[in-house]
Design an enzyme around this catalytic site. Structure first.
Site, mmCIF file in Angstrom:
data_model
loop_
_atom_site.group_PDB
_atom_site.id
_atom_site.type_symbol
_atom_site.label_atom_id
_atom_site.label_comp_id
_atom_site.label_asym_id
_atom_site.label_seq_id
_atom_site.Cartn_x
_atom_site.Cartn_y
_atom_site.Cartn_z
ATOM 1 C CB SER A 151 -11.719 80.757 74.050
ATOM 2 O OG SER A 151 -10.775 81.759 74.399
ATOM 3 C CE1 TYR A 164 -8.574 77.068 76.346
ATOM 4 C CE2 TYR A 164 -8.415 79.263 75.397
ATOM 5 C CZ TYR A 164 -9.066 78.349 76.211
ATOM 6 O OH TYR A 164 -10.209 78.734 76.880
#
Length: 271
Positions: A151, A164
């Site tokens: 990501s 995350y």
């Protein structure tokens, strides 16, 4: 959809196959001739069946097999892959995509139990699936290709997403280490790092959660947050899941046969 790669005779394992990006990649690969093995949690069975249906809609002759496992359990991954029928064969392509976004809170308020879950799914889970895939390929004597889902949060950080962001940075590091370890076995390992991708479940949740979280970076109104996010993108739009799928398909294809250990940004220019 225009098919730009030929995956005839290849078997592709797609984890997180019930999600937006997993579904788009599975459909792309099935449409290009791959046999697809769709994996997700048992609780996501309906979503996985929807992915299977779309794969068959894309190519009526598509061979589709579904399995259910929790990526955080190495034994469950091994057991599920052992159940793939022998006429399907072991996968030689892997889209290692299962993931968990976690809570949206600043680092000082982030709950440790949720951080542990994020890391278990996004790091340990990616490693568990990669190891099972590698073992099956070594036994079969073939090379293969892997794409891990990282990501942009793992590249540049992200407000209110400390666990995350940390997990996806780890995925990028794992990708580069695995590429070195597996090169002698003819296995290429790369990653993709999407930024703002929508519409879909993850985009809607991210917008709503950032609006709800305390932050100097985003407003408390979801419609305003959406525009603030798009304003960060040089191309001034969100990306589509099909655009991510196109990059994944290229990395898995023979056209990328000399590409390994890379993290490809799919961000509209962010970064």
């Amino acid at each position: 959809m225009t098919v730009s790669h030929d995956f005839g005779g290849r078997v592709a394992l797609v984890t997180g196959a019930g999600g937006d990006i997993g579904r788009a990649v599975a459909v792309r690969l099935a449409g290009a001739g791959a046999t697809v093995v769709l994996a997700d949690l048992a609780s996501r069975a309906d979503a996985v069946e929807d992915t299977a249906r779309r794969c068959r809609d894309e190519r009526t002759s598509a061979r589709v097999h579904t399995v259910a496992f929790d990526v955080t359990s190495a034994s469950a991954v091994d057991a599920a892959l052992a159940e793939v029928p022998t006429d399907v064969g072991p996968p030689d392509l892997l889209f290692n995509n299962a993931g968990y976004q976690g809570r949206f809170l600043p680092v000082g308020e982030y709950p440790p139990d949720d951080a542990a879950r994020v890391l278990a799914v996004n790091v340990v889970g990616v490693l568990n699936v990669l190891q099972a895939f590698v073992r099956s390929l070594r036994a079969d004597g073939r090379g293969g290709a892997v794409v891990n889902t990282a990501s942009m949060a793992g590249v540049g950080g992200a407000a209110n997403m400390p666990a995350y962001a940390a997990s996806k940075a780890a995925v990028i590091g794992l990708t580069r280490a695995a590429a070195l370890d597996l090169a002698p076995h003819g296995i290429r390992v790369n990653a993709v790092s999407p930024a703002f991708i929508g519409p879909g479940e993850m985009w809607d949740r991210q917008v709503a959660e950032q609006a709800a979280a305390p932050s100097q970076y985003y407003a408390d109104d979801p419609a305003t947050v959406e525009q603030q996010m798009i304003g960060q993108v040089p191309l001034r739009r969100v990306g589509s899941v099909e655009e991510v799928a196109g990059v994944v398909a290229w990395l898995l294809s023979a056209d990328a046969s000399y590409v390994t250990g890379e993290n490809i940004l799919v961000t509209g220019g962010i970064g």
